[in-house]
Design an enzyme around this catalytic site. Structure first.
Site, PDB file in Angstrom:
ATOM      1  N   VAL A  41       0.751  -1.147   0.147  1.00  0.00           N
ATOM      2  CA  VAL A  41       0.050  -0.034   0.063  1.00  0.00           C
ATOM      3  C   VAL A  41       1.081   1.352   0.191  1.00  0.00           C
ATOM      4  O   VAL A  41       1.959   1.172   0.442  1.00  0.00           O
ATOM      5  CB  VAL A  41      -0.742  -0.080   1.322  1.00  0.00           C
ATOM      6  CG1 VAL A  41      -2.246  -1.014   0.978  1.00  0.00           C
ATOM      7  CG2 VAL A  41      -0.188  -0.196   2.466  1.00  0.00           C
ATOM      8  N   SER A  42       0.400   2.293  -0.636  1.00  0.00           N
ATOM      9  CA  SER A  42       1.237   3.247  -0.963  1.00  0.00           C
ATOM     10  C   SER A  42       1.446   4.221   0.337  1.00  0.00           C
ATOM     11  O   SER A  42       2.418   5.229   0.522  1.00  0.00           O
ATOM     12  CB  SER A  42       0.715   4.288  -2.028  1.00  0.00           C
ATOM     13  OG  SER A  42       0.723   3.319  -3.142  1.00  0.00           O
ATOM     14  N   ARG A  43       0.217   4.395   1.187  1.00  0.00           N
ATOM     15  CA  ARG A  43       0.388   5.131   2.267  1.00  0.00           C
ATOM     16  C   ARG A  43       0.176   4.450   3.709  1.00  0.00           C
ATOM     17  O   ARG A  43      -0.573   3.226   3.587  1.00  0.00           O
ATOM     18  CB  ARG A  43      -0.759   6.143   2.118  1.00  0.00           C
ATOM     19  CG  ARG A  43      -0.599   7.134   0.893  1.00  0.00           C
ATOM     20  CD  ARG A  43      -1.657   8.153   1.030  1.00  0.00           C
ATOM     21  NE  ARG A  43      -2.979   8.018   1.578  1.00  0.00           N
ATOM     22  CZ  ARG A  43      -4.238   7.651   0.899  1.00  0.00           C
ATOM     23  NH1 ARG A  43      -4.000   7.764  -0.549  1.00  0.00           N
ATOM     24  NH2 ARG A  43      -5.091   7.376   1.316  1.00  0.00           N
ATOM     25  N   GLN A  85      -3.336   3.506   4.779  1.00  0.00           N
ATOM     26  CA  GLN A  85      -4.171   2.500   3.982  1.00  0.00           C
ATOM     27  C   GLN A  85      -3.999   1.227   4.632  1.00  0.00           C
ATOM     28  O   GLN A  85      -3.003   0.759   5.069  1.00  0.00           O
ATOM     29  CB  GLN A  85      -3.497   2.156   2.443  1.00  0.00           C
ATOM     30  CG  GLN A  85      -3.705   3.518   1.441  1.00  0.00           C
ATOM     31  CD  GLN A  85      -3.231   3.486   0.413  1.00  0.00           C
ATOM     32  OE1 GLN A  85      -2.250   3.425   0.100  1.00  0.00           O
ATOM     33  NE2 GLN A  85      -4.106   4.028  -0.781  1.00  0.00           N
TER      34      GLN A  85
END
Length: 195
Positions: free
Chosen positions: A10-12, A15
């Protein structure tokens, strides 16, 4: 004995990768590595490196989508090639053509890899041709120098008068390295009076 290994990202940090993990486990993953807050354009993601270290020949890496492991087409193909060379298969849950565990998947990947390499080679060839044409026209690549003939002449005059490179650069409003290069170029040129 071969394993199915999952990788999720997940990018963040805020998330939740739980849905990805559940899909990977449902696809048979005995272990799932998860990176949180990491860009797919960075190769040295901590859990990705751990996943690569864990994988053995004959294993299958399962991902939800290829963009979980690679941020560009080139990076994806390089990664799949590296896995293939190690004897590791890859399978995407949402991209059915990406499944090197099947003969059709291997063949399709081979075709994609060939066209991607062709694209890279064509770009390189066009770039080289363009640079050769520019050189033939008397142009060289890179930015034009800030040291105009007038500035260079002034720099030479000031340097002969004992001014430092830093002082000349400040007066001319340019960088010290620009002044140094221009002065070095003048010193390298044969004397106009010779002959």
């Amino acid at each position: 004995m071969s394993n199915v290994v999952g990788y999720a990202r997940v990018s963040r940090h805020d998330q939740n990768p739980a849905a990805q993990e559940a899909e990977l486990r449902a696809a048979g993953a005995v272990r799932v590595f998860v990176d949180r807050g990491e860009s797919s354009r960075i190769k040295d993601r901590p859990q990705w490196l751990a996943c690569l270290d864990y994988l053995r020949p004959g294993d299958t890496l399962v991902v939800r989508r290829l963009d979980r492991i690679a941020g560009s087409e080139k990076m994806a193909i390089e990664t799949i090639n590296e896995l293939h060379e190690r004897g590791v298969n890859i399978k995407s849950l949402t991209e059915p053509d990406i499944d090197t565990t099947t003969p059709m998947g291997k063949a399709l990947f081979g075709i994609v890899a060939v066209f991607a390499q062709l694209r890279v080679d064509t770009i390189r060839e066009n770039t080289m041709r363009g640079l050769a044409h520019a050189r033939a026209q008397g142009r060289v690549g890179g930015r034009p120098t800030v040291m105009t003939p007038e500035r260079t002449a002034e720099a030479v005059r000031m340097r002969r008068g004992g001014a430092s490179i830093a002082h000349i650069a400040k007066v001319l409003g340019v960088g010290k390295s620009s002044v140094s290069r221009a002065l070095a170029k003048v010193e390298d040129e044969p004397s106009e009076r010779a002959g």
